[in-house]
Design a protein around this motif. Sequence first.
Motif, PDB file in Angstrom:
ATOM      1  N   PHE A 229       0.833  -1.206   0.000  1.00  0.00           N
ATOM      2  CA  PHE A 229       0.000   0.000   0.000  1.00  0.00           C
ATOM      3  C   PHE A 229       0.869   1.258   0.000  1.00  0.00           C
ATOM      4  N   LEU A 230       1.926   1.262   0.795  1.00  0.00           N
ATOM      5  CA  LEU A 230       2.788   2.443   0.857  1.00  0.00           C
ATOM      6  C   LEU A 230       3.484   2.691  -0.479  1.00  0.00           C
ATOM      7  N   GLU A 231       3.886   1.626  -1.165  1.00  0.00           N
ATOM      8  CA  GLU A 231       4.478   1.792  -2.496  1.00  0.00           C
ATOM      9  C   GLU A 231       3.443   2.346  -3.476  1.00  0.00           C
ATOM     10  N   LYS A 232       2.235   1.797  -3.411  1.00  0.00           N
ATOM     11  CA  LYS A 232       1.167   2.223  -4.315  1.00  0.00           C
ATOM     12  C   LYS A 232       0.736   3.659  -4.010  1.00  0.00           C
ATOM     13  N   LEU A 233       0.772   4.026  -2.732  1.00  0.00           N
ATOM     14  CA  LEU A 233       0.274   5.340  -2.334  1.00  0.00           C
ATOM     15  C   LEU A 233       1.122   6.465  -2.923  1.00  0.00           C
ATOM     16  N   ASP A 234       2.420   6.233  -3.062  1.00  0.00           N
ATOM     17  CA  ASP A 234       3.279   7.254  -3.680  1.00  0.00           C
ATOM     18  C   ASP A 234       2.837   7.533  -5.118  1.00  0.00           C
ATOM     19  N   ILE A 235       2.455   6.470  -5.828  1.00  0.00           N
ATOM     20  CA  ILE A 235       1.997   6.623  -7.213  1.00  0.00           C
ATOM     21  C   ILE A 235       0.648   7.335  -7.245  1.00  0.00           C
ATOM     22  N   LEU A 236      -0.257   6.917  -6.361  1.00  0.00           N
ATOM     23  CA  LEU A 236      -1.587   7.525  -6.321  1.00  0.00           C
ATOM     24  C   LEU A 236      -1.517   8.990  -5.895  1.00  0.00           C
ATOM     25  N   GLN A 237      -0.610   9.294  -4.979  1.00  0.00           N
ATOM     26  CA  GLN A 237      -0.477  10.671  -4.498  1.00  0.00           C
ATOM     27  C   GLN A 237      -0.114  11.615  -5.640  1.00  0.00           C
ATOM     28  N   ALA A 238       0.714  11.141  -6.558  1.00  0.00           N
ATOM     29  CA  ALA A 238       1.143  11.984  -7.681  1.00  0.00           C
ATOM     30  C   ALA A 238      -0.004  12.296  -8.634  1.00  0.00           C
ATOM     31  N   THR A 239      -1.098  11.519  -8.580  1.00  0.00           N
ATOM     32  CA  THR A 239      -2.240  11.762  -9.474  1.00  0.00           C
ATOM     33  C   THR A 239      -3.240  12.749  -8.874  1.00  0.00           C
ATOM     34  N   LEU A 240      -3.063  13.109  -7.613  1.00  0.00           N
ATOM     35  CA  LEU A 240      -3.993  14.029  -6.958  1.00  0.00           C
ATOM     36  C   LEU A 240      -3.778  15.461  -7.444  1.00  0.00           C
ATOM     37  N   PRO A 241      -4.812  16.299  -7.338  1.00  0.00           N
ATOM     38  CA  PRO A 241      -4.588  17.733  -7.566  1.00  0.00           C
ATOM     39  C   PRO A 241      -3.467  18.224  -6.660  1.00  0.00           C
ATOM     40  N   LYS A 242      -2.651  19.127  -7.164  1.00  0.00           N
ATOM     41  CA  LYS A 242      -1.452  19.540  -6.442  1.00  0.00           C
ATOM     42  C   LYS A 242      -1.758  20.020  -5.029  1.00  0.00           C
ATOM     43  N   GLU A 243      -2.891  20.725  -4.863  1.00  0.00           N
ATOM     44  CA  GLU A 243      -3.205  21.287  -3.552  1.00  0.00           C
ATOM     45  C   GLU A 243      -3.604  20.214  -2.533  1.00  0.00           C
ATOM     46  N   LEU A 244      -3.883  18.983  -3.013  1.00  0.00           N
ATOM     47  CA  LEU A 244      -4.293  17.912  -2.102  1.00  0.00           C
ATOM     48  C   LEU A 244      -3.175  16.910  -1.802  1.00  0.00           C
ATOM     49  N   GLN A 245      -2.074  16.997  -2.539  1.00  0.00           N
ATOM     50  CA  GLN A 245      -1.033  15.977  -2.382  1.00  0.00           C
ATOM     51  C   GLN A 245      -0.458  15.952  -0.967  1.00  0.00           C
ATOM     52  N   GLU A 246      -0.184  17.129  -0.405  1.00  0.00           N
ATOM     53  CA  GLU A 246       0.365  17.173   0.950  1.00  0.00           C
ATOM     54  C   GLU A 246      -0.676  16.800   2.001  1.00  0.00           C
ATOM     55  N   LYS A 247      -1.948  16.910   1.644  1.00  0.00           N
ATOM     56  CA  LYS A 247      -3.016  16.584   2.593  1.00  0.00           C
ATOM     57  C   LYS A 247      -3.073  15.084   2.884  1.00  0.00           C
ATOM     58  N   LEU A 248      -2.360  14.306   2.085  1.00  0.00           N
ATOM     59  CA  LEU A 248      -2.371  12.856   2.274  1.00  0.00           C
ATOM     60  C   LEU A 248      -1.400  12.410   3.370  1.00  0.00           C
ATOM     61  N   MET A 249      -0.612  13.333   3.897  1.00  0.00           N
ATOM     62  CA  MET A 249       0.411  12.965   4.872  1.00  0.00           C
ATOM     63  C   MET A 249      -0.142  12.234   6.098  1.00  0.00           C
ATOM     64  N   PRO A 250      -1.291  12.635   6.689  1.00  0.00           N
ATOM     65  CA  PRO A 250      -1.813  11.872   7.845  1.00  0.00           C
ATOM     66  C   PRO A 250      -2.065  10.402   7.513  1.00  0.00           C
ATOM     67  N   VAL A 251      -2.486  10.129   6.272  1.00  0.00           N
ATOM     68  CA  VAL A 251      -2.712   8.741   5.856  1.00  0.00           C
ATOM     69  C   VAL A 251      -1.389   7.983   5.817  1.00  0.00           C
TER      70      VAL A 251
END
Length: 507
Positions: free
Chosen positions: A300-322
Amino acid sequence: MHQQAKLFSLTDKHEQDAILQALSHFVSLRSLADENFECTWHDTFDWRLFAAKQQLTSRPHHQGYVATLIEKGKKVEQASVSGIFPSFANRLPAVSLAEKVQKHTKNRALLPMLTLEGTVRRWEIVDESGQPALELQVLQLTAESARTEQHTSLNTLLQLLPLKKRSNDFSQNFFTIVNGLQSTKSLPVDGLFATGAAATGLVPGDYQPWQPSGLDPQVPATKAIKDMIDHCLSVMQRNQQGIEEMLDVEFLHDYRIALRRIRALMKNFAPWFGSGGQKLEGELQWLGRRTGLVRDMDVFLEKLDILQATLPKELQEKLMPVKVHLWQRRDRGYAMLRRLFSSHRYRNLTAILTDCRLPEQREGDAEPVSIGQAATDTIDTAWQRLRKKGRRLSSRSADRDIHALRIAVKKYRYLVEHLRNLFPREFANLKRFKKIQNSLGRFNDASVQAQALEEMTRRLARSNDPSLLGTFQAIGYIQASLHQQQDEYRQQFFQQWKQLAQHMKRA
């Protein structure tokens, strides 16, 4: 063409002064300052660089290291590294070097396999025109391997380094002279590494996660099955330290594959395990569940890096708590595995696997059966079982039913890989099974990850923290992406399964 360095071993360390005296009759030697020598060879646990005919070395330099990638004895990349030498290829400073190394190492850690250190006496050799042509080095080194925990002194080594391209003829003549001396023995291009490895008992390529091919069909089934289990158990044991130290995610991956291979053998050769087989399978299932929870976090952590890059730029850092939550869960998971490996239950399980004695023949057999005879029935039964599960599925089947087929595909694939030289046609068809397994694996990962995000959303919602609004939005984007991927992998699987069934029917 530029000459490569030449390396020689002195058969008698006391002969070095006599050799230098003899060489001085042919050429002029100019003494240079002595140097300290230290060089470490890095590779992955499963020797991926060695398999690609490459070597990655590091030598101390100022406040860091010089990293060098060598291919067939030639330097192809070199870069300075500040501070500690990186554990992963993608952290090497030079992009070109990092890409060349990571092409083979992927996400495996770079481990120090061998270190040579000592002193170097140096001389400059000039050619007929009085220009420096070669550097002569006499190396007094010790070799240390963390892998074998061996530390030993090497024979005295003599190395010749060409200094300029236009000295080829001179250099070649001098190489011939040195090679002709009775006290010298020419070493191959990778002689430094090979000499150190041999001295410390290090065997490049010694880790093989797959069962060696060449199974004799006449061998009693009892012996063949036990040999296959022993090999899988040895793979598990060799990966255990890497799991405990969290060196990289592939240690747990290889461990779990070996564990699943044992379970596949027990499933497909159940009559040889008798009444005790069910209890043993229960223990292996327990181990599979415990290690699976941690492996899910790695994936999941490997996959999450890939998924994070597909998010709108303003939301990418918001994924940090996850990500923080997953990192913490993974750390707790690895701590749990360390406790598990030292538990009485685990030690008892490995002891049973090590000491288990299978009956000479199945109940109802008049005499012992060879692995060739047993495997024929087993392969057919496994395929019929797999095909039956596949026929029950439809595009509306529940995730758990698709997951059950995925497990059946794995068990069939592992069985064929164990017996590949006995069933070359079935082994040739495994490429089709691997495609199906990959589709089912990605489908299952997306399903598990979507469920984990739902659970995480509920947990975060209980905090009533308004600053997490962006995190919930990011999770929503990723959940939508995962559900879309599930649908795509589901359709991909059904198409591949239909093609496989038609192919197997024709075959």
